[in-house]
Design a protein around this motif. Structure first.
Motif, PDB file in Angstrom:
ATOM      1  N   GLY A  63       0.807  -1.227   0.000  1.00 36.84           N
ATOM      2  CA  GLY A  63       0.000   0.000   0.000  1.00 36.84           C
ATOM      3  C   GLY A  63       0.834   1.267   0.000  1.00 36.84           C
ATOM      4  N   VAL A  64       1.697   1.392   0.992  1.00 35.81           N
ATOM      5  CA  VAL A  64       2.533   2.588   1.102  1.00 35.81           C
ATOM      6  C   VAL A  64       3.535   2.652  -0.047  1.00 35.81           C
ATOM      7  CG1 VAL A  64       4.218   3.816   2.531  1.00 35.81           C
ATOM      8  CG2 VAL A  64       2.288   2.657   3.609  1.00 35.81           C
ATOM      9  N   VAL A  66       3.470   1.398  -3.223  1.00 36.43           N
ATOM     10  CA  VAL A  66       2.873   1.802  -4.508  1.00 36.43           C
ATOM     11  C   VAL A  66       2.461   3.270  -4.467  1.00 36.43           C
ATOM     12  CG1 VAL A  66       0.916   1.449  -6.061  1.00 36.43           C
ATOM     13  CG2 VAL A  66       2.118  -0.529  -5.116  1.00 36.43           C
ATOM     14  N   THR A  67       1.827   3.687  -3.391  1.00 38.66           N
ATOM     15  CA  THR A  67       1.379   5.085  -3.260  1.00 38.66           C
ATOM     16  C   THR A  67       2.561   6.044  -3.313  1.00 38.66           C
ATOM     17  OG1 THR A  67      -0.490   4.385  -1.884  1.00 38.66           O
ATOM     18  CG2 THR A  67       0.127   6.718  -1.797  1.00 38.66           C
ATOM     19  N   LEU A  68       3.624   5.727  -2.559  1.00 38.39           N
ATOM     20  CA  LEU A  68       4.786   6.616  -2.501  1.00 38.39           C
ATOM     21  C   LEU A  68       5.471   6.728  -3.859  1.00 38.39           C
ATOM     22  CD1 LEU A  68       6.586   8.335  -0.613  1.00 38.39           C
ATOM     23  CD2 LEU A  68       7.994   6.296  -0.276  1.00 38.39           C
ATOM     24  N   VAL A  70       4.150   6.260  -6.950  1.00 32.23           N
ATOM     25  CA  VAL A  70       3.312   7.024  -7.897  1.00 32.23           C
ATOM     26  C   VAL A  70       3.315   8.502  -7.526  1.00 32.23           C
ATOM     27  CG1 VAL A  70       0.968   7.372  -8.766  1.00 32.23           C
ATOM     28  CG2 VAL A  70       1.850   5.046  -8.461  1.00 32.23           C
ATOM     29  N   LEU A  71       3.201   8.785  -6.230  1.00 31.90           N
ATOM     30  CA  LEU A  71       3.212  10.176  -5.770  1.00 31.90           C
ATOM     31  C   LEU A  71       4.549  10.838  -6.075  1.00 31.90           C
ATOM     32  CD1 LEU A  71       1.467  12.256  -4.304  1.00 31.90           C
ATOM     33  CD2 LEU A  71       2.428  11.446  -2.139  1.00 31.90           C
TER      34      LEU A  71
END
Length: 444
Positions: A63-64, A66-68, A70-71
């Motif tokens: 979760g973290v 992939v989010t980090l 892409v961000l």
């Protein structure tokens, strides 16, 4: 008479400055095309950091992680756009170097003190890491192709010296455009080894008993590992430190300012970055889970030919990447020697200065080859400021967007995100370096 003397002095200063710029490696050639920008940026971005992304995912989790990632891709593309736009934000003036843009925002002295140390940490740090990566890639290729899977008993130190011998030769190419061919080859290699890496992970499939939970058994270990992962991701997006220097090589006219071809090249490069970064990070973590090495190629043992070839591609790529990050450093060193120490611009001055720099990066690389820890530590200390939020700070100062407007909020959000990376990620990385240093034997 005083007016005439002042005008003559001013004209002489301008002539001397032009003469120096015509000699310095960043500004001596301004005939680059938009595709030069594309592969210089690919070479700068898709570097050694990509090999540590699956390991970063193992520290962060799905979760973290992939989010980090892409961000980070979105934020750094935005800040890169800002830098391209600000290259000629003052009419009749080109900010050919990152520190020149910093001086415009923070003042002549403060701008230097803010930008130059960070930029040098990034560029010199990258060169050191590429020294280590180049040596490890040669070693891995030799070991993989050896009959028993173990090559001759040669220390990593000597493999790093082999890589350095190539850099001693290439470092004497005069300017950015003279390394165009090397950079193009390096960019092609980066796409090739990235594709081969994630394809090999897919071919290998999910390993038996794969585990996606954090490998640390304690809360302290989990926390420090998480912080290290933040730094690894920050390190991967490091191309901003050479973007203005790359743009300086592109011609500019009122009709076609340099930002148009430069941005075209940047967009192409960032598409390539996405196609390289995301599959390698996610496929590597998917296949190996929390047992993945800090260099994904170290986890891949089969098929041997593919792994050896991928390491050779990495080797060729970091040869070019070293030069892309070293060229702005050469520019700073040569400028300092001529302006501050009053040396005359010459081939012998350039030869000695660049040889000493390569020797320095070789010495540090041989002495401290802690690949994973170095990436995270440098990522937090210097890569996050120069890539994530310093462009936003400079934008707020120079462009003065409307307070509490959309532009203003976006910049402050990027600043808060980047500052968080700067404060948190070096903590875990420093612990990682200390743990590895306990059992390390120098020049082993």
């Amino acid at each position: 008479m005083d007016t005439e003397a002042a005008m003559e002095a001013s004209a002489k200063m301008e002539a001397d400055e032009k003469s120096l710029n015509d000699w310095l490696p960043v500004t001596s050639s301004r005939d680059a095309k938009w595709w030069y920008s594309a592969f210089h940026n690919v070479t700068a971005m898709v570097g050694a950091g990509i090999l540590g992304l699956p390991y970063a995912m193992s520290e962060l989790g799905w979760g973290v992680g992939v989010t980090l990632m892409v961000l980070s891709w979105v934020v750094t593309l935005y800040t890169l756009w800002q830098m391209v736009e600000m290259h000629e934000c003052v009419p009749g003036k080109r900010f050919d170097r990152y520190h020149e843009l910093g001086q415009a925002a923070f003042g002549p002295k403060l701008g230097l003190w803010i930008i130059v140390p960070l930029q040098l940490i990034v560029e010199v740090g990258c060169c050191i890491v590429y020294m280590i990566t180049g040596g490890k890639s040669i070693q891995k290729a030799v070991d993989t192709l050896s009959p028993n899977g173990t090559g001759p008993p040669i220390r990593l130190t000597y493999y790093i010296m082999m890589f350095a011998s190539v850099q001693f030769l290439l470092s004497h190419l005069p300017n950015f455009n003279s390394i165009t061919g090397i950079s193009l080859l390096a960019a092609i290699m980066s796409v090739c080894y990235s594709t081969m890496t994630w394809a090999a992970c897919l071919h290998k499939g999910v390993q038996p008993n794969v585990d996606y939970t954090n490998k640390a058994s304690t809360t302290v270990g989990h926390t420090f590992g998480f912080l290290t992962g933040l730094g690894d991701v920050a390190f991967a997006f490091a191309g901003h430190n050479v973007v203005l220097e790359i743009q300086a090589t592109i011609p500019s006219t009122p009709e076609v300012p340099s930002k148009k071809p430069m941005w075209k090249g940047v967009v192409f490069a960032y598409i390539v970055v996405a196609l390289c970064f995301f599959p390698v990070a996610w496929c590597g973590y998917w296949a190996f889970g929390n047992t993945v090495e800090d260099n994904i190629l170290m986890s891949l043992q089969r098929p041997p030919i593919l792994v050896a070839l991928a390491n050779i591609f990495v080797l060729v790529h970091v040869i070019g990447s070293y030069q892309v990050f070293a060229m702005p450093v050469f520019d700073m060193i040569e400028y300092y020697l001529v302006i501050n120490l009053k040396f005359k611009p010459s081939k012998s001055l350039r030869f000695v200065a660049r040889t000493i720099f390569v020797a320095f990066t070789l010495f540090i690389g041989m002495t401290f080859p802690f690949f994973g820890g170095v990436l995270g530590f440098l990522g937090g200390i210097a890569f996050a400021p120069t890539s994530y939020y310093l462009p936003c700070v400079i934008w707020l100062i120079l462009k003065k967007p409307k307070k509490f407007g959309l532009d203003w909020w976006i910049n402050w959000a990027c600043i808060l995100f980047g500052v968080s990376l700067t404060l948190l990620s070096p903590i875990g990385s420093m612990r990682n370096i200390i743990l590895k240093a306990k059992d390390y034997e120098f020049y082993s």
